[in-house]
Motif scaffolding. Structure first.
Motif, PDB file in Angstrom:
ATOM      1  N   TYR A 135       0.838  -1.207   0.000  1.00 25.74           N
ATOM      2  CA  TYR A 135       0.000   0.000   0.000  1.00 25.74           C
ATOM      3  C   TYR A 135       0.870   1.254   0.000  1.00 25.74           C
ATOM      4  O   TYR A 135       0.572   2.230  -0.699  1.00 25.74           O
ATOM      5  CB  TYR A 135      -0.920  -0.012   1.222  1.00 25.74           C
ATOM      6  CG  TYR A 135      -1.824   1.197   1.307  1.00 25.74           C
ATOM      7  CD1 TYR A 135      -2.949   1.294   0.495  1.00 25.74           C
ATOM      8  CD2 TYR A 135      -1.553   2.226   2.195  1.00 25.74           C
ATOM      9  CE1 TYR A 135      -3.776   2.404   0.563  1.00 25.74           C
ATOM     10  CE2 TYR A 135      -2.381   3.341   2.279  1.00 25.74           C
ATOM     11  CZ  TYR A 135      -3.487   3.430   1.456  1.00 25.74           C
ATOM     12  OH  TYR A 135      -4.306   4.530   1.523  1.00 25.74           O
ATOM     13  N   SER A 138       2.328   1.720  -3.398  1.00 28.21           N
ATOM     14  CA  SER A 138       1.315   2.007  -4.403  1.00 28.21           C
ATOM     15  C   SER A 138       0.739   3.415  -4.279  1.00 28.21           C
ATOM     16  O   SER A 138       0.420   4.047  -5.296  1.00 28.21           O
ATOM     17  CB  SER A 138       0.170   0.994  -4.293  1.00 28.21           C
ATOM     18  OG  SER A 138      -0.865   1.281  -5.205  1.00 28.21           O
ATOM     19  N   ARG A 139       0.634   3.933  -3.057  1.00 28.52           N
ATOM     20  CA  ARG A 139      -0.101   5.183  -2.854  1.00 28.52           C
ATOM     21  C   ARG A 139       0.791   6.388  -2.529  1.00 28.52           C
ATOM     22  O   ARG A 139       0.355   7.525  -2.639  1.00 28.52           O
ATOM     23  CB  ARG A 139      -1.116   5.003  -1.724  1.00 28.52           C
ATOM     24  CG  ARG A 139      -2.271   4.063  -2.077  1.00 28.52           C
ATOM     25  CD  ARG A 139      -3.086   4.658  -3.207  1.00 28.52           C
ATOM     26  NE  ARG A 139      -4.304   3.897  -3.452  1.00 28.52           N
ATOM     27  CZ  ARG A 139      -4.468   3.020  -4.407  1.00 28.52           C
ATOM     28  NH1 ARG A 139      -3.444   2.766  -5.219  1.00 28.52           N
ATOM     29  NH2 ARG A 139      -5.613   2.395  -4.582  1.00 28.52           N
ATOM     30  N   LYS A 200       1.122  -5.345  -4.410  1.00 30.79           N
ATOM     31  CA  LYS A 200       1.240  -4.022  -5.043  1.00 30.79           C
ATOM     32  C   LYS A 200       0.479  -3.999  -6.365  1.00 30.79           C
ATOM     33  O   LYS A 200      -0.183  -3.010  -6.706  1.00 30.79           O
ATOM     34  CB  LYS A 200       2.701  -3.658  -5.274  1.00 30.79           C
ATOM     35  CG  LYS A 200       2.877  -2.252  -5.855  1.00 30.79           C
ATOM     36  CD  LYS A 200       4.325  -1.924  -6.111  1.00 30.79           C
ATOM     37  CE  LYS A 200       4.459  -0.503  -6.678  1.00 30.79           C
ATOM     38  NZ  LYS A 200       3.736  -0.335  -7.962  1.00 30.79           N
ATOM     39  N   ASP A 204      -2.591  -1.471  -6.973  1.00 33.32           N
ATOM     40  CA  ASP A 204      -2.495  -0.513  -8.078  1.00 33.32           C
ATOM     41  C   ASP A 204      -3.772  -0.484  -8.912  1.00 33.32           C
ATOM     42  O   ASP A 204      -4.112   0.539  -9.514  1.00 33.32           O
ATOM     43  CB  ASP A 204      -1.302  -0.857  -8.979  1.00 33.32           C
ATOM     44  CG  ASP A 204       0.028  -0.449  -8.354  1.00 33.32           C
ATOM     45  OD1 ASP A 204       0.014   0.355  -7.398  1.00 33.32           O
ATOM     46  OD2 ASP A 204       1.073  -0.958  -8.804  1.00 33.32           O
ATOM     47  N   ARG A 208      -7.756   5.215  -7.007  1.00 28.95           N
ATOM     48  CA  ARG A 208      -7.486   6.119  -5.885  1.00 28.95           C
ATOM     49  C   ARG A 208      -8.719   6.947  -5.525  1.00 28.95           C
ATOM     50  O   ARG A 208      -8.854   7.417  -4.392  1.00 28.95           O
ATOM     51  CB  ARG A 208      -6.337   7.072  -6.246  1.00 28.95           C
ATOM     52  CG  ARG A 208      -4.987   6.401  -6.440  1.00 28.95           C
ATOM     53  CD  ARG A 208      -3.987   7.395  -6.989  1.00 28.95           C
ATOM     54  NE  ARG A 208      -2.673   6.781  -7.198  1.00 28.95           N
ATOM     55  CZ  ARG A 208      -1.667   6.864  -6.348  1.00 28.95           C
ATOM     56  NH1 ARG A 208      -1.827   7.535  -5.215  1.00 28.95           N
ATOM     57  NH2 ARG A 208      -0.509   6.292  -6.608  1.00 28.95           N
ATOM     58  N   GLU A 211     -10.622   6.090  -2.303  1.00 32.17           N
ATOM     59  CA  GLU A 211     -10.061   6.582  -1.039  1.00 32.17           C
ATOM     60  C   GLU A 211     -10.263   8.085  -0.904  1.00 32.17           C
ATOM     61  O   GLU A 211     -10.575   8.585   0.190  1.00 32.17           O
ATOM     62  CB  GLU A 211      -8.564   6.254  -0.968  1.00 32.17           C
ATOM     63  CG  GLU A 211      -8.252   4.783  -0.944  1.00 32.17           C
ATOM     64  CD  GLU A 211      -6.788   4.542  -1.246  1.00 32.17           C
ATOM     65  OE1 GLU A 211      -5.964   4.785  -0.353  1.00 32.17           O
ATOM     66  OE2 GLU A 211      -6.482   4.129  -2.380  1.00 32.17           O
ATOM     67  N   GLU A 212     -10.065   8.802  -1.993  1.00 28.03           N
ATOM     68  CA  GLU A 212     -10.218  10.253  -1.938  1.00 28.03           C
ATOM     69  C   GLU A 212     -11.654  10.630  -1.566  1.00 28.03           C
ATOM     70  O   GLU A 212     -11.886  11.554  -0.774  1.00 28.03           O
ATOM     71  CB  GLU A 212      -9.830  10.869  -3.284  1.00 28.03           C
ATOM     72  CG  GLU A 212      -8.344  10.714  -3.601  1.00 28.03           C
ATOM     73  CD  GLU A 212      -8.020  11.138  -5.022  1.00 28.03           C
ATOM     74  OE1 GLU A 212      -8.971  11.467  -5.773  1.00 28.03           O
ATOM     75  OE2 GLU A 212      -6.822  11.131  -5.387  1.00 28.03           O
ATOM     76  N   ARG A 221      -6.831   8.524   6.674  1.00 25.78           N
ATOM     77  CA  ARG A 221      -6.134   7.652   5.726  1.00 25.78           C
ATOM     78  C   ARG A 221      -6.216   6.195   6.179  1.00 25.78           C
ATOM     79  O   ARG A 221      -6.443   5.295   5.374  1.00 25.78           O
ATOM     80  CB  ARG A 221      -4.677   8.087   5.614  1.00 25.78           C
ATOM     81  CG  ARG A 221      -3.780   7.125   4.855  1.00 25.78           C
ATOM     82  CD  ARG A 221      -4.089   7.069   3.385  1.00 25.78           C
ATOM     83  NE  ARG A 221      -3.697   8.267   2.688  1.00 25.78           N
ATOM     84  CZ  ARG A 221      -3.746   8.410   1.350  1.00 25.78           C
ATOM     85  NH1 ARG A 221      -4.200   7.420   0.602  1.00 25.78           N
ATOM     86  NH2 ARG A 221      -3.375   9.532   0.785  1.00 25.78           N
ATOM     87  N   PHE A 225      -8.062   3.115   4.280  1.00 27.36           N
ATOM     88  CA  PHE A 225      -7.342   1.879   3.963  1.00 27.36           C
ATOM     89  C   PHE A 225      -8.104   0.670   4.481  1.00 27.36           C
ATOM     90  O   PHE A 225      -8.246  -0.338   3.782  1.00 27.36           O
ATOM     91  CB  PHE A 225      -5.944   1.934   4.578  1.00 27.36           C
ATOM     92  CG  PHE A 225      -5.195   0.636   4.537  1.00 27.36           C
ATOM     93  CD1 PHE A 225      -4.692   0.148   3.344  1.00 27.36           C
ATOM     94  CD2 PHE A 225      -5.015  -0.108   5.698  1.00 27.36           C
ATOM     95  CE1 PHE A 225      -4.003  -1.057   3.299  1.00 27.36           C
ATOM     96  CE2 PHE A 225      -4.333  -1.317   5.661  1.00 27.36           C
ATOM     97  CZ  PHE A 225      -3.824  -1.784   4.469  1.00 27.36           C
ATOM     98  N   VAL A 229      -9.900   0.096   0.911  1.00 25.17           N
ATOM     99  CA  VAL A 229      -8.897  -0.635   0.138  1.00 25.17           C
ATOM    100  C   VAL A 229      -8.913  -2.127   0.462  1.00 25.17           C
ATOM    101  O   VAL A 229      -8.918  -2.963  -0.447  1.00 25.17           O
ATOM    102  CB  VAL A 229      -7.496  -0.034   0.394  1.00 25.17           C
ATOM    103  CG1 VAL A 229      -6.430  -0.848  -0.334  1.00 25.17           C
ATOM    104  CG2 VAL A 229      -7.459   1.413  -0.065  1.00 25.17           C
TER     105      VAL A 229
END
Length: 317
Positions: A135, A138-139, A200, A204, A208, A211-212, A221, A225, A229
């Protein structure tokens, strides 16, 4: 226009092609199952039948191999056997037919439990640490990320024998030799590289934007996650766990070098099963059959996640 359409059209395989592919898959499955079936058949043979030539396909099944695997026996005189009370179980009865009595349990079950603890413990740690590291790669913008990922992967390029002696000397100094903790830490270190690279790729593929959007709604965050995620990466985590468990479950070299008693696992123990006339092949086959069950059950339980994990990201919307 027609040429563009034809270039992007998908050609469906013909019924004949499907049948041929099905036959090939079935034949491949049957060929791969032959050794497993042969091992199981050997486990229910008597010692003479297990080494007969030509090999016996038709024979009288017996549980002698499993009894020899799970017990230790001593030879006694026929008079002593006759003076004993009625056998209390199948193993008692099978053993007495060989003019032997059961002296106690063997060391197989403790070794089998060691395998369970070490394999599943190291798999959990490897997947846990690998998920966090994957993670992060990747982020976030990690300096020299490509170099670090290559370094992590390079730890699996060395054969075990290349690092066996240094690890043995280090473990001896740290008091980790022949301990379950030492084996869990070692297998975790070996599997983390595989877990990071596999996970990963899965992370990927998770947009995103999910999460945003969660963080705009007030999630931290860590909460994003955990609640966004991880559920999306479940299939990848399951697939990674299976691959890590297979390595830890089957590993032989480190287990043979670093364990001998308290923390010895099943792989180095099973080949040492000796009968009166040499190698007790039915007991070895019985141990192998039992040893296959946990990894088989674990894979079957996660088969859907494994299939999804392997094909995850293959088709992008």
């Amino acid at each position: 226009m027609s040429s563009v359409t034809s270039a992007h059209s998908v050609v469906e395989p013909s019924p004949t092609s499907k049948r041929i592919a099905g036959v090939i898959v079935i034949l491949y499955a049957l060929i791969t199952l032959i050794p497993l079936v042969w091992i199981f058949l050997t486990s229910i043979k008597s010692p003479p039948d297990s080494i007969s030539y030509p090999p016996k396909i038709v024979f009288t099944p017996t549980l002698e191999g499993y009894c020899n695997l799970l017990t230790t026996r001593t030879r006694q005189t026929p008079e002593y056997i006759a003076s004993l009370p009625v056998p209390t179980g199948t193993c008692d009865e099978v053993t007495r037919k060989r003019n032997m009595v059961i002296a106690g349990p063997s060391n197989f079950l403790p070794r089998f439990v060691n395998s369970l603890v070490i394999a599943f413990g190291s798999t959990f740690l490897a997947v846990f640490l690998g998920t966090l590291a994957a993670y992060g790669f990747s982020r976030f913008r990690v300096p020299l990320a490509d170099d670090l990922l290559f370094f992590i992967l390079s730890t699996r390029m060395m054969p075990p024998i290349a690092v066996a002696i240094p690890i043995y000397l280090m473990y001896r100094e740290l008091g980790l030799s022949d301990t379950a903790l030492g084996m869990i830490l070692l297998y975790t270190a070996v599997n983390v590289s595989l877990a990071v690279w596999l996970l990963k790729g899965f992370i990927d593929e998770i947009p995103r934007e999910y999460e945003e959007a969660a963080m705009i709604d007030g999630y931290t965050r860590l909460q994003a996650f955990w609640k966004v995620v991880l559920p999306q990466a479940t299939t990848g985590i399951a697939a990674t766990a299976i691959f890590c468990l297979i390595f830890a479950w089957n590993e032989y070299a480190f287990a043979a070098l670093l364990t001998s008693g308290e923390a010895q696992t099943a792989p180095p123990f099973i080949p040492t099963i000796i009968g009166e006339g040499g190698q007790d092949w039915p007991a070895v086959a019985a141990g192998t059959t039992i040893f296959l069950i946990p990894i088989l059950v674990f894979t079957i339980l996660l088969r859907k996640q494994l299939l999804r994990g392997i094909t995850f990201g293959a088709v992008r919307k």
